[in-house]
Write a protein that holds these residues in place. Structure first.
Motif, mmCIF file in Angstrom:
data_model
loop_
_atom_site.group_PDB
_atom_site.id
_atom_site.type_symbol
_atom_site.label_atom_id
_atom_site.label_comp_id
_atom_site.label_asym_id
_atom_site.label_seq_id
_atom_site.Cartn_x
_atom_site.Cartn_y
_atom_site.Cartn_z
ATOM 1 N N MET A 84 8.171 6.381 -5.777
ATOM 2 C CA MET A 84 8.708 5.686 -6.963
ATOM 3 C C MET A 84 9.555 4.489 -6.533
ATOM 4 O O MET A 84 9.492 3.423 -7.151
ATOM 5 N N MET A 85 10.337 4.669 -5.475
ATOM 6 C CA MET A 85 11.166 3.556 -4.990
ATOM 7 C C MET A 85 10.295 2.438 -4.418
ATOM 8 O O MET A 85 10.620 1.256 -4.565
ATOM 9 N N LYS A 86 9.182 2.794 -3.784
ATOM 10 C CA LYS A 86 8.263 1.780 -3.246
ATOM 11 C C LYS A 86 7.642 0.974 -4.393
ATOM 12 O O LYS A 86 7.552 -0.252 -4.331
ATOM 13 N N ILE A 87 7.212 1.657 -5.450
ATOM 14 C CA ILE A 87 6.662 0.956 -6.615
ATOM 15 C C ILE A 87 7.720 0.033 -7.216
ATOM 16 O O ILE A 87 7.440 -1.116 -7.575
ATOM 17 N N ARG A 88 8.943 0.534 -7.304
ATOM 18 C CA ARG A 88 10.024 -0.284 -7.856
ATOM 19 C C ARG A 88 10.249 -1.530 -6.990
ATOM 20 O O ARG A 88 10.436 -2.629 -7.506
ATOM 21 N N SER A 89 10.206 -1.364 -5.664
ATOM 22 C CA SER A 89 10.419 -2.527 -4.802
ATOM 23 C C SER A 89 9.265 -3.518 -4.923
ATOM 24 O O SER A 89 9.470 -4.727 -4.866
ATOM 25 N N ILE A 90 8.037 -3.021 -5.100
ATOM 26 C CA ILE A 90 6.902 -3.926 -5.299
ATOM 27 C C ILE A 90 7.077 -4.712 -6.594
ATOM 28 O O ILE A 90 6.832 -5.928 -6.637
ATOM 29 N N LEU A 91 7.520 -4.049 -7.642
ATOM 30 C CA LEU A 91 7.659 -4.718 -8.935
ATOM 31 C C LEU A 91 8.820 -5.697 -8.974
ATOM 32 O O LEU A 91 8.773 -6.691 -9.706
ATOM 33 N N THR A 92 9.866 -5.447 -8.200
ATOM 34 C CA THR A 92 11.048 -6.307 -8.287
ATOM 35 C C THR A 92 11.130 -7.357 -7.197
ATOM 36 O O THR A 92 11.686 -8.423 -7.418
ATOM 37 N N ASN A 93 10.596 -7.085 -6.009
ATOM 38 C CA ASN A 93 10.821 -7.986 -4.885
ATOM 39 C C ASN A 93 9.676 -8.931 -4.583
ATOM 40 O O ASN A 93 9.886 -9.947 -3.942
ATOM 41 N N VAL A 94 8.493 -8.616 -4.968
ATOM 42 C CA VAL A 94 7.333 -9.412 -4.559
ATOM 43 C C VAL A 94 6.871 -10.239 -5.755
ATOM 44 O O VAL A 94 6.026 -9.819 -6.522
ATOM 45 N N GLU A 95 7.428 -11.414 -5.897
ATOM 46 C CA GLU A 95 7.099 -12.287 -7.025
ATOM 47 C C GLU A 95 5.693 -12.836 -6.874
ATOM 48 O O GLU A 95 5.339 -13.402 -5.854
ATOM 49 N N GLY A 96 4.863 -12.647 -7.879
ATOM 50 C CA GLY A 96 3.516 -13.195 -7.886
ATOM 51 C C GLY A 96 2.505 -12.360 -7.128
ATOM 52 O O GLY A 96 1.323 -12.661 -7.149
ATOM 53 N N ARG A 97 2.930 -11.325 -6.432
ATOM 54 C CA ARG A 97 2.015 -10.464 -5.670
ATOM 55 C C ARG A 97 2.337 -9.017 -5.988
ATOM 56 O O ARG A 97 2.718 -8.254 -5.119
ATOM 57 N N THR A 121 0.836 -1.201 0.000
ATOM 58 C CA THR A 121 0.000 0.000 0.000
ATOM 59 C C THR A 121 0.867 1.245 0.000
ATOM 60 O O THR A 121 1.787 1.384 0.810
ATOM 61 N N LEU A 122 0.564 2.133 -0.919
ATOM 62 C CA LEU A 122 1.216 3.444 -0.957
ATOM 63 C C LEU A 122 0.379 4.383 -0.099
ATOM 64 O O LEU A 122 -0.722 4.754 -0.477
ATOM 65 N N SER A 123 0.899 4.750 1.064
ATOM 66 C CA SER A 123 0.130 5.586 1.984
ATOM 67 C C SER A 123 0.427 7.064 1.738
ATOM 68 O O SER A 123 1.075 7.436 0.764
ATOM 69 N N ASP A 124 -0.048 7.916 2.649
ATOM 70 C CA ASP A 124 0.010 9.368 2.475
ATOM 71 C C ASP A 124 1.417 9.894 2.222
ATOM 72 O O ASP A 124 1.605 10.794 1.399
ATOM 73 N N HIS A 125 2.413 9.387 2.925
ATOM 74 C CA HIS A 125 3.748 9.976 2.808
ATOM 75 C C HIS A 125 4.476 9.603 1.513
ATOM 76 O O HIS A 125 5.592 10.045 1.309
ATOM 77 N N TYR A 126 3.853 8.821 0.648
ATOM 78 C CA TYR A 126 4.439 8.537 -0.660
ATOM 79 C C TYR A 126 3.943 9.506 -1.739
ATOM 80 O O TYR A 126 4.336 9.403 -2.894
#
Length: 176
Positions: A89-102, A71-76
């Motif tokens: 942007m870094m949070k989105i990048r970590s979601i796309l690269t680190n969470v396989e299948g989710r 979840t991208l909360s207020d401080h993002y």
């Protein structure tokens, strides 16, 4: 003749009653065999239901944890423009690269509908910049606030703590 007739009638009555008393006999033995087989392997047929109920609970907890983690909360988001910050942007990048299948992205619901739509638009723009296709990842609105604070706030606390630590010194040497 009377004895023969009486005997014949009694045999006929016995056969008639025997055929009536046979009703349900085969079903009884079929059920007895089924019950014997079930009792012989007793816990197995019932353990699977218990395991499934526990696994469903853990699956629900895991899905909730992944949702809060993604979840991208207020401080993002920038407070005035609603655009993604560098941390977003870094949070989105970590979601796309680190969470396989989710890789679903959840955006925290804003105070107004326009604020929520602006956040979704900003996330789509960030995905278009990173992937080229903003529709490659599903984006959902989440009403839940994940625990955590802005990185600037945590950095300020850490720096103040580090600056307040006294310099290390050894105790004075005392000769005896």
């Amino acid at each position: 003749m009377k004895i023969g007739t009486l005997f014949t009638q009694s045999i006929m009555a016995t056969l008639l009653f025997c055929s009536v008393s046979q009703a349900g006999w085969n079903e009884f033995w079929d059920r007895a065999h089924l019950d014997y087989a079930r009792n012989k392997c007793w816990p197995s047929p019932f353990v699977e239901q218990d395991r499934a109920s526990v696994n469903n609970y853990y699956a629900q907890m895991t899905a909730t944890g992944i949702r809060l983690q993604n979840t991208l909360s207020d401080h993002y988001f920038d407070q005035e423009s609603g655009e993604l910050t560098r941390a977003g942007m870094m949070k989105i990048r970590s979601i796309l690269t680190n969470v396989e299948g989710r890789r679903d992205i959840f955006v925290m619901q804003g105070f107004t509908r326009q604020e929520t739509e602006a956040r979704i638009t900003a996330v789509k723009a960030g995905l278009a910049e990173m992937l080229g296709n903003p529709e490659a990842v599903a984006i959902y609105v989440s009403p839940d606030q994940p625990t955590g604070r802005a990185a600037d706030y945590i950095d300020d606390i850490w720096r103040r703590e580090r600056s307040s630590i006294p310099a290390p010194r050894l105790p004075a040497f005392a000769e005896q």
